[in-house]
Motif scaffolding. Structure first.
Motif, PDB file in Angstrom:
ATOM      1  N   ALA A 182       7.823  -4.510  -2.030  1.00 43.50           N
ATOM      2  CA  ALA A 182       8.601  -3.287  -2.150  1.00 43.50           C
ATOM      3  C   ALA A 182       9.105  -2.885  -0.775  1.00 43.50           C
ATOM      4  CB  ALA A 182       7.744  -2.174  -2.755  1.00 43.50           C
ATOM      5  N   ALA A 183      10.125  -2.067  -0.755  1.00 43.27           N
ATOM      6  CA  ALA A 183      10.678  -1.598   0.506  1.00 43.27           C
ATOM      7  C   ALA A 183       9.591  -0.927   1.346  1.00 43.27           C
ATOM      8  CB  ALA A 183      11.814  -0.614   0.241  1.00 43.27           C
ATOM      9  N   GLY A 184       9.476  -1.327   2.591  1.00 40.95           N
ATOM     10  CA  GLY A 184       8.502  -0.743   3.498  1.00 40.95           C
ATOM     11  C   GLY A 184       7.136  -1.385   3.460  1.00 40.95           C
ATOM     12  N   ALA A 185       6.891  -2.311   2.529  1.00 41.48           N
ATOM     13  CA  ALA A 185       5.580  -2.967   2.443  1.00 41.48           C
ATOM     14  C   ALA A 185       5.382  -3.913   3.617  1.00 41.48           C
ATOM     15  CB  ALA A 185       5.456  -3.726   1.132  1.00 41.48           C
ATOM     16  N   LYS A 186       4.134  -4.119   4.008  1.00 38.73           N
ATOM     17  CA  LYS A 186       3.803  -4.947   5.162  1.00 38.73           C
ATOM     18  C   LYS A 186       3.279  -6.324   4.769  1.00 38.73           C
ATOM     19  CE  LYS A 186       4.935  -1.601   7.881  1.00 38.73           C
ATOM     20  NZ  LYS A 186       6.235  -1.672   8.618  1.00 38.73           N
ATOM     21  N   SER A 187       3.212  -6.598   3.478  1.00 38.33           N
ATOM     22  CA  SER A 187       2.725  -7.901   3.036  1.00 38.33           C
ATOM     23  C   SER A 187       3.336  -8.253   1.684  1.00 38.33           C
ATOM     24  CB  SER A 187       1.193  -7.912   2.939  1.00 38.33           C
ATOM     25  OG  SER A 187       0.758  -6.979   1.975  1.00 38.33           O
ATOM     26  N   ILE A 188       3.290  -9.538   1.356  1.00 36.09           N
ATOM     27  CA  ILE A 188       3.785 -10.032   0.069  1.00 36.09           C
ATOM     28  C   ILE A 188       2.631 -10.046  -0.924  1.00 36.09           C
ATOM     29  CG2 ILE A 188       4.862 -11.969  -1.125  1.00 36.09           C
ATOM     30  CD1 ILE A 188       5.952 -12.878   1.612  1.00 36.09           C
ATOM     31  N   THR A 189       2.861  -9.535  -2.111  1.00 31.31           N
ATOM     32  CA  THR A 189       1.854  -9.569  -3.165  1.00 31.31           C
ATOM     33  C   THR A 189       2.118 -10.766  -4.067  1.00 31.31           C
ATOM     34  OG1 THR A 189       1.597  -7.166  -3.167  1.00 31.31           O
ATOM     35  CG2 THR A 189       0.852  -8.348  -5.134  1.00 31.31           C
ATOM     36  N   VAL A 190       1.100 -11.577  -4.300  1.00 33.98           N
ATOM     37  CA  VAL A 190       1.205 -12.727  -5.197  1.00 33.98           C
ATOM     38  C   VAL A 190       0.452 -12.402  -6.477  1.00 33.98           C
ATOM     39  CG1 VAL A 190       0.651 -15.156  -5.544  1.00 33.98           C
ATOM     40  CG2 VAL A 190       1.422 -14.360  -3.297  1.00 33.98           C
ATOM     41  N   ILE A 191       1.115 -12.627  -7.610  1.00 30.04           N
ATOM     42  CA  ILE A 191       0.544 -12.310  -8.917  1.00 30.04           C
ATOM     43  C   ILE A 191       0.515 -13.565  -9.776  1.00 30.04           C
ATOM     44  CG2 ILE A 191       0.874 -11.004 -11.060  1.00 30.04           C
ATOM     45  CD1 ILE A 191       2.289  -8.872  -9.390  1.00 30.04           C
TER      46      ILE A 191
END
Length: 227
Positions: A182-191
């Motif tokens: 998401a905008a402003g997030a500091k990491s990538i989420t893997v699902i």
């Protein structure tokens, strides 16, 4: 002296031949055929002030931009590669570049839903960029969803290297997994929907369990991760 001159002339001829081959390959790499279209599909090239309607059968040469309106779709093909563009989408096809590793092509998706099916080819690389996530593609099938505040990549088959703007770490997606940021997030989420999807609630019948559809499960875990 004559032998040296012959070698120089031969080397120049070889370079000219290689240059011609690369020019031809680059030209071919820039050709996209609009195989199917429905609704309002438009494109424009560099220098065009306005968008122009385009229909199935048209041959488009990169660099160009393509957009679809509501309830509109487009299918573009290049050799065995295909790009299926959903409604309310905006996609840029940049011109191919010659690099030491081979041909390099950028596809920039700024909005909407696009399904990419890229044939494996070690002589070239295709990079799919969004405002948030970047994918380096050698050959695989995956979908990309981009909104104003997030991007989601769903890997249908193969492996896919994904990075994000302003994030140091990269992730390697496996078949069935999603990457989102998401905008402003500091990491990538893997699902992994098979692992992370929420279980359905009982609906009152002899212990029956309501199992959400795959699409609903993916949407649920993506929304939960963003929230």
């Amino acid at each position: 002296m004559l032998k040296k001159l012959i070698r120089v002339v031969g080397a120049l001829a070889l370079l000219a031949n290689v240059g011609s081959i690369l020019a031809v390959e680059t030209g071919v790499a820039n050709q996209w055929q609009l195989m199917e279209s429905s609704g309002d599909v438009s494109y424009k090239t560099t220098g065009m002030a306005q968008w122009n309607r385009v229909s199935g059968g048209a041959l488009l040469t990169a660099p160009f931009h393509l957009k679809t309106a509501e309830r509109s779709h487009a299918l573009l093909k290049h050799r065995n590669d295909s790009t299926r563009v959903g409604p309310n989408s905006l996609l840029e096809f940049a011109a191919a570049e010659v690099q030491p590793e081979g041909l390099f092509t950028r596809l920039v998706q700024t909005l909407g839903n696009v399904l990419f099916k890229i044939e494996s080819d070690q002589s070239r690389t295709i990079q799919v960029e969004t405002p948030y996530l970047v994918s380096v593609v050698k050959g695989t099938t995956f979908s990309v969803q981009v909104t104003e505040n997030r991007a989601v990549i769903n890997l249908v088959e193969g492996l896919l290297e994904v990075s994000a703007v302003g994030v140091a770490d990269q992730v390697l997606l496996k078949t069935g997994q999603l990457a989102l940021i998401a905008a402003g997030a500091k990491s990538i989420t893997v699902i992994d929907p098979a692992v992370d999807a929420p279980e359905g609630d009982g609906d009152g019948g002899a212990g029956a369990v309501s199992t959400p559809s795959p699409a609903a499960a993916v949407t649920s875990v993506v929304d939960a991760a963003v929230d």
